[in-house]
Design an enzyme around this catalytic site. Structure first.
Site, PDB file in Angstrom:
ATOM      1  N   MET A   1       0.858  -1.184   0.000  1.00  0.00           N
ATOM      2  CA  MET A   1       0.000   0.000   0.000  1.00  0.00           C
ATOM      3  C   MET A   1       0.894   1.235   0.000  1.00  0.00           C
ATOM      4  SD  MET A   1      -3.176  -1.127   2.438  1.00  0.00           S
ATOM      5  CE  MET A   1      -2.181  -1.683   3.813  1.00  0.00           C
ATOM      6  N   GLN A  53       5.554  -5.406  -5.574  1.00  0.00           N
ATOM      7  CA  GLN A  53       4.459  -5.070  -6.478  1.00  0.00           C
ATOM      8  C   GLN A  53       4.902  -3.987  -7.457  1.00  0.00           C
ATOM      9  OE1 GLN A  53       0.831  -2.685  -5.762  1.00  0.00           O
ATOM     10  NE2 GLN A  53      -0.259  -4.598  -6.150  1.00  0.00           N
ATOM     11  N   CYS A  83      -5.182  -0.385  -9.166  1.00  0.00           N
ATOM     12  CA  CYS A  83      -5.149   0.992  -8.642  1.00  0.00           C
ATOM     13  C   CYS A  83      -5.889   1.944  -9.579  1.00  0.00           C
ATOM     14  CB  CYS A  83      -3.704   1.449  -8.455  1.00  0.00           C
ATOM     15  SG  CYS A  83      -3.603   3.143  -7.854  1.00  0.00           S
ATOM     16  N   HIS A 154      -9.237  -8.040  -5.502  1.00  0.00           N
ATOM     17  CA  HIS A 154      -9.906  -7.006  -4.698  1.00  0.00           C
ATOM     18  C   HIS A 154     -11.350  -6.989  -5.205  1.00  0.00           C
ATOM     19  CE1 HIS A 154     -10.128  -2.537  -3.238  1.00  0.00           C
ATOM     20  NE2 HIS A 154     -11.062  -3.298  -2.716  1.00  0.00           N
ATOM     21  N   ASN A 194      -9.346 -10.233  -1.386  1.00  0.00           N
ATOM     22  CA  ASN A 194      -9.006  -8.965  -0.728  1.00  0.00           C
ATOM     23  C   ASN A 194     -10.207  -8.019  -0.764  1.00  0.00           C
ATOM     24  OD1 ASN A 194      -7.693  -5.945  -1.823  1.00  0.00           O
ATOM     25  ND2 ASN A 194      -7.218  -6.677   0.228  1.00  0.00           N
ATOM     26  N   GLY A 195     -10.287  -7.186   0.271  1.00  0.00           N
ATOM     27  CA  GLY A 195     -11.319  -6.145   0.299  1.00  0.00           C
ATOM     28  C   GLY A 195     -12.238  -6.306   1.491  1.00  0.00           C
ATOM     29  N   GLY A 196     -12.141  -5.369   2.447  1.00  0.00           N
ATOM     30  CA  GLY A 196     -13.107  -5.326   3.544  1.00  0.00           C
ATOM     31  C   GLY A 196     -12.968  -6.415   4.588  1.00  0.00           C
ATOM     32  N   ARG A 221      -6.175  -2.387   4.992  1.00  0.00           N
ATOM     33  CA  ARG A 221      -6.350  -1.346   5.999  1.00  0.00           C
ATOM     34  C   ARG A 221      -6.424  -1.887   7.418  1.00  0.00           C
ATOM     35  NH1 ARG A 221     -11.183   1.171   2.658  1.00  0.00           N
ATOM     36  NH2 ARG A 221     -11.338  -1.058   2.214  1.00  0.00           N
TER      37      ARG A 221
HETATM   38  C1  LIG Z   1      -3.128   4.138   1.596  1.00  0.00           C
HETATM   39  C2  LIG Z   1      -3.410   2.980   0.668  1.00  0.00           C
HETATM   40  C3  LIG Z   1      -2.509   2.693  -0.326  1.00  0.00           C
HETATM   41  C4  LIG Z   1      -2.738   1.612  -1.187  1.00  0.00           C
HETATM   42  N1  LIG Z   1      -1.795   1.310  -2.117  1.00  0.00           N
HETATM   43  C5  LIG Z   1      -1.939   0.176  -2.843  1.00  0.00           C
HETATM   44  C6  LIG Z   1      -0.882  -0.280  -3.689  1.00  0.00           C
HETATM   45  O1  LIG Z   1       0.187   0.337  -3.761  1.00  0.00           O
HETATM   46  N2  LIG Z   1      -1.096  -1.417  -4.391  1.00  0.00           N
HETATM   47  C7  LIG Z   1      -2.253  -2.144  -4.286  1.00  0.00           C
HETATM   48  O2  LIG Z   1      -2.388  -3.177  -4.917  1.00  0.00           O
HETATM   49  N3  LIG Z   1      -3.255  -1.732  -3.513  1.00  0.00           N
HETATM   50  C8  LIG Z   1      -3.107  -0.614  -2.770  1.00  0.00           C
HETATM   51  N4  LIG Z   1      -4.115  -0.224  -1.928  1.00  0.00           N
HETATM   52  C9  LIG Z   1      -5.362  -1.026  -1.863  1.00  0.00           C
HETATM   53  C10 LIG Z   1      -5.232  -2.144  -0.823  1.00  0.00           C
HETATM   54  O3  LIG Z   1      -4.159  -2.997  -1.154  1.00  0.00           O
HETATM   55  C11 LIG Z   1      -6.490  -2.994  -0.798  1.00  0.00           C
HETATM   56  O4  LIG Z   1      -6.695  -3.580  -2.046  1.00  0.00           O
HETATM   57  C12 LIG Z   1      -7.732  -2.186  -0.432  1.00  0.00           C
HETATM   58  O5  LIG Z   1      -7.482  -1.288   0.627  1.00  0.00           O
HETATM   59  C13 LIG Z   1      -8.869  -3.127  -0.040  1.00  0.00           C
HETATM   60  O6  LIG Z   1      -8.460  -4.007   0.970  1.00  0.00           O
HETATM   61  P1  LIG Z   1      -8.742  -3.726   2.535  1.00  0.00           P
HETATM   62  O7  LIG Z   1     -10.208  -3.543   2.687  1.00  0.00           O
HETATM   63  O8  LIG Z   1      -8.222  -4.955   3.249  1.00  0.00           O
HETATM   64  O9  LIG Z   1      -7.985  -2.494   2.899  1.00  0.00           O
HETATM   65  C14 LIG Z   1      -3.915   0.836  -1.055  1.00  0.00           C
HETATM   66  C15 LIG Z   1      -4.811   1.142  -0.039  1.00  0.00           C
HETATM   67  C16 LIG Z   1      -4.564   2.205   0.829  1.00  0.00           C
HETATM   68  C17 LIG Z   1      -5.544   2.496   1.936  1.00  0.00           C
END
Ligand SMILES: Cc1cc2nc3c(=O)[nH]c(=O)nc-3n(C[C@H](O)[C@H](O)[C@H](O)COP(=O)(O)O)c2cc1C
Length: 321
Positions: A1, A53, A83, A154, A194-196, A221
């Site tokens: 991230m 990544q 992204c 995701h 992934n996601g939530g 997150r």
């Molecule tokens: C600050 C931030 C930066 C992120 N940067 C990336 C990234 O560089 N590459 C990526 O695949 N996803 C990135 N994401 C998305 C997360 O990897 C993830 O797919 C998304 O937050 C949903 O998953 P979660 O609900 O577990 O957070 C980012 C998310 C956040 C909050």
């Protein structure tokens, strides 16, 4: 991230979860090929297994960046197809790559030819408001034929126009059933959800160990804001592996911060990832306040971590009494 899972964050998360696979921030190929590669690629040996990544859309540049990642010691190369940020769209990579699966297949082929480690893809389940399953099925099918065997899904659409990256992580609905359908249609691939995901029990219900159909889960997150969730998941997945307690984690991070500060890294760069360590426990607010206090951080002294820990430990003692 991006801006979150830098090497200091990953070092910390590794202490909390000895076996989880850790991922770097997305790094654009140009940063590796023409920038300060060491700054982007360096990591601590303890981080293994760790995946790099990449962001990019040119097969040759991705192949060279993937090769650099392998030479640096990474265990996996992951291509970002999820992204939705404007900056990334301007570069025509990230989520918008999902509209050109043949190009993603070329990228994957070129990277696979350049490295011996796995090349994986992280993607969304659709673009904009098109919720047809056929779109993501064809994307995964095409990329799988190019040799990609692991898909990190995701499980929500990316809306390319009109939603910010933050909104793109919240507004498009989560559809876990799409990930399950992908697993049924491509049983030889590994599908990582992934996601939530937040609650350990609910999270593990998606994978074999919890009676689910999928092969893995990725937390973003929640792992950042409440890093102990990594320990909770690890205890369930690898019960035989001990996880360090709070004091041991704090001491290890003090030692690490000491080494980093001696090497010129500001203390803030290390401790900013640790603010959530005690979330949901007594003393958590004071811990966060101390580790983000500009005046205290100005001294650049890792003893600040110990001072903040004393507050948490005292709060725990008071509760016990
Ligand atoms: C600050 C931030 C930066 C992120 N940067 C990336 C990234 O560089 N590459 C990526 O695949 N996803 C990135 N994401 C998305 C997360 O990897 C993830 O797919 C998304 O937050 C949903 O998953 P979660 O609900 O577990 O957070 C980012 C998310 C956040 C909050």
């Amino acid at each position: 991230m991006i801006d979150w899972t830098d090497r200091h964050c990953r070092y910390f998360h590794r202490l909390l979860s000895p076996h989880a696979r850790l991922y770097t921030e997305m790094i654009a190929t140009g940063a590796i090929l023409y920038g300060d590669a060491a700054r982007h690629l360096d990591f601590d040996n303890s981080e293994h297994p760790v995946a790099l990544q990449l962001g990019g859309n040119e097969p040759e540049a991705l192949a060279r960046a993937a090769r650099a990642g392998q030479d640096w010691g990474y265990d996996e190369i992951n291509l970002n197809c999820g992204c939705p940020s404007d900056r990334v769209q301007k570069g025509a990579f990230g989520a918008c790559l999902m509209s050109t699966p043949a190009l993603v297949a070329d990228c994957v082929k070129a990277m696979r030819d350049a490295v011996d480690i796995p090349v994986t893809v992280k993607h969304r389940i659709g673009l904009d408001y098109d919720e047809s399953y056929g779109f993501v099925r064809d994307f995964v099918g095409t990329v799988h034929e190019a040799g990609c065997e692991v898909f990190i899904v995701h499980a929500r659409n990316a809306v390319l126009k009109g939603l910010s990256p933050k909104e793109n992580r919240e507004i498009p609905p989560l559809r876990y059933d799409v990930a399950r359908q992908l697993k049924r249609d491509f049983p030889r691939t590994l599908i990582v959800l992934n996601g939530g995901l937040t609650d350990p029990g609910d999270t593990l219900a998606h994978v074999g160990q919890g009676g689910g159909e999928l092969d893995g889960v990725m937390l973003g997150r929640e792992a950042y804001h409440r890093p102990r969730v990594l320990s909770e998941l690890s205890r369930r997945l690898w019960p035989e592996t001990p996880i360090p307690g709070d004091e041991a984690v704090v001491r290890a991070m003090m030692d690490y911060a000491g080494r980093q500060v001696a090497g010129g890294v500001p203390l803030r760069s290390v401790v900013r990832h640790m603010l959530g360590l005690f979330n949901t426990q007594g003393g958590a607010r004071r811990w966060r306040q101390m580790l983000s206090d500009n005046r205290l951080l100005a001294a650049n002294d890792p003893a600040l971590i110990d001072a903040a820990w004393q507050v948490v430990a005292n709060a725990a003692e008071r509760r016990a009494a």
